[in-house]
Design a protein around this motif. Structure first.
Motif, mmCIF file in Angstrom:
data_model
loop_
_atom_site.group_PDB
_atom_site.id
_atom_site.type_symbol
_atom_site.label_atom_id
_atom_site.label_comp_id
_atom_site.label_asym_id
_atom_site.label_seq_id
_atom_site.Cartn_x
_atom_site.Cartn_y
_atom_site.Cartn_z
ATOM 1 N N ALA A 1 0.794 -1.110 0.156
ATOM 2 C CA ALA A 1 -0.152 0.058 0.094
ATOM 3 C C ALA A 1 0.900 1.345 -0.030
ATOM 4 O O ALA A 1 0.492 2.361 -0.352
ATOM 5 N N GLY A 2 2.189 1.216 0.586
ATOM 6 C CA GLY A 2 2.766 2.456 0.562
ATOM 7 C C GLY A 2 3.828 2.484 -0.547
ATOM 8 O O GLY A 2 4.245 3.782 -0.978
ATOM 9 N N LEU A 3 4.359 1.309 -1.174
ATOM 10 C CA LEU A 3 5.461 1.499 -2.113
ATOM 11 C C LEU A 3 4.985 1.210 -3.487
ATOM 12 O O LEU A 3 5.266 1.984 -4.404
ATOM 13 N N ASP A 4 3.720 0.538 -3.689
ATOM 14 C CA ASP A 4 3.237 0.122 -5.040
ATOM 15 C C ASP A 4 1.774 0.016 -5.101
ATOM 16 O O ASP A 4 1.233 -0.837 -5.527
ATOM 17 N N PRO A 5 1.103 1.162 -4.530
ATOM 18 C CA PRO A 5 -0.398 0.887 -4.289
ATOM 19 C C PRO A 5 -0.985 0.835 -5.792
ATOM 20 O O PRO A 5 -2.198 0.180 -5.646
ATOM 21 N N GLU A 6 -0.744 1.440 -6.766
ATOM 22 C CA GLU A 6 -1.402 1.656 -8.083
ATOM 23 C C GLU A 6 -1.575 0.072 -8.691
ATOM 24 O O GLU A 6 -2.081 -0.169 -9.638
ATOM 25 N N ARG A 7 -0.420 -0.756 -8.424
ATOM 26 C CA ARG A 7 -0.421 -2.088 -9.044
ATOM 27 C C ARG A 7 -1.469 -2.899 -8.317
ATOM 28 O O ARG A 7 -1.976 -4.022 -8.951
ATOM 29 N N GLY A 8 -2.110 -2.635 -7.206
ATOM 30 C CA GLY A 8 -2.953 -3.301 -6.456
ATOM 31 C C GLY A 8 -4.440 -3.034 -7.032
ATOM 32 O O GLY A 8 -4.802 -1.914 -7.715
ATOM 33 N N ALA A 9 -5.127 -3.900 -6.713
ATOM 34 C CA ALA A 9 -6.647 -3.894 -6.770
ATOM 35 C C ALA A 9 -7.090 -4.428 -5.644
ATOM 36 O O ALA A 9 -7.432 -5.692 -5.444
ATOM 37 N N SER A 10 -7.831 -3.553 -4.758
ATOM 38 C CA SER A 10 -8.269 -4.115 -3.373
ATOM 39 C C SER A 10 -9.624 -4.962 -3.561
ATOM 40 O O SER A 10 -10.546 -4.323 -3.922
ATOM 41 N N ALA A 11 -9.504 -6.087 -2.862
ATOM 42 C CA ALA A 11 -10.793 -6.779 -2.911
ATOM 43 C C ALA A 11 -11.581 -6.332 -1.620
ATOM 44 O O ALA A 11 -12.697 -6.497 -1.611
ATOM 45 N N VAL A 12 -11.106 -5.728 -0.614
ATOM 46 C CA VAL A 12 -11.670 -4.900 0.271
ATOM 47 C C VAL A 12 -12.620 -4.068 -0.270
ATOM 48 O O VAL A 12 -13.883 -3.777 0.200
#
Length: 162
Positions: A53-64
């Motif tokens: 969440a701090g280093l590469d948040p745009e790569r993620g897609a939050s399931a929450v």
């Protein structure tokens, strides 16, 4: 009907017209419960893309986040005029605070008064889609659906002496 069956404390057989189940009274006046709603227990899992969440948040897609978006749609499946209620009673994400959640799940309790509502509710999870296309379509896990018991008002009135 069929042969008599031993059900522990007694025998239920051909002459049986009704059985009473010791269940909490309906309402504050202690009325005899002569019918009950059917119900379903569902678990829905959403798979996203985990990232830091701090280093590469745009790569993620939050399931929450995706599940939070879907919860209002899930609850909206309720139909009070038909006696159908839908409650999301559990939500969990299976990652840490500093991780864009790769998976989230929720537990859903459904109550129905009209048996035909069971088919509508059972079909609903297949239509749920999160707005982020990187989040996989929710996966409903095995569940139990009970269509309830028809009202046995006349028998209940007889037993209650009304």
């Amino acid at each position: 009907m069929g042969e008599a069956q031993d059900v522990g404390e007694g025998v239920v057989g051909e002459a049986t017209v009704a059985t009473l189940v010791c269940e909490a009274a309906a309402g504050p006046d202690g009325a005899l419960k002569t019918a009950r709603k059917g119900g379903g227990i569902f678990e829905l899992t959403v798979d996203g893309v985990e990232s830091h969440a701090g280093l590469d948040p745009e790569r993620g897609a939050s399931a929450v986040h995706a599940l939070a978006e879907l919860v209002t749609r899930i609850v909206a499946l309720g139909s009070p005029e038909l006696g159908t209620t839908v409650n999301v009673g559990e939500i969990s994400g299976v990652t840490a605070r500093n991780v864009v959640a790769g998976q989230a799940r929720c537990g859903i309790d459904v109550r129905i008064a009209v048996p035909a509502e069971a088919d509508r509710i059972d079909a609903a999870p297949a239509a749920l889609r999160p707005s982020d296309p990187r989040v996989a379509r929710p996966r409903p896990l095995p569940h139990r659906t009970d269509r309830g018991t028809a009202g046995s008002g006349d028998i209940g009135k007889h037993v209650a002496g009304t």
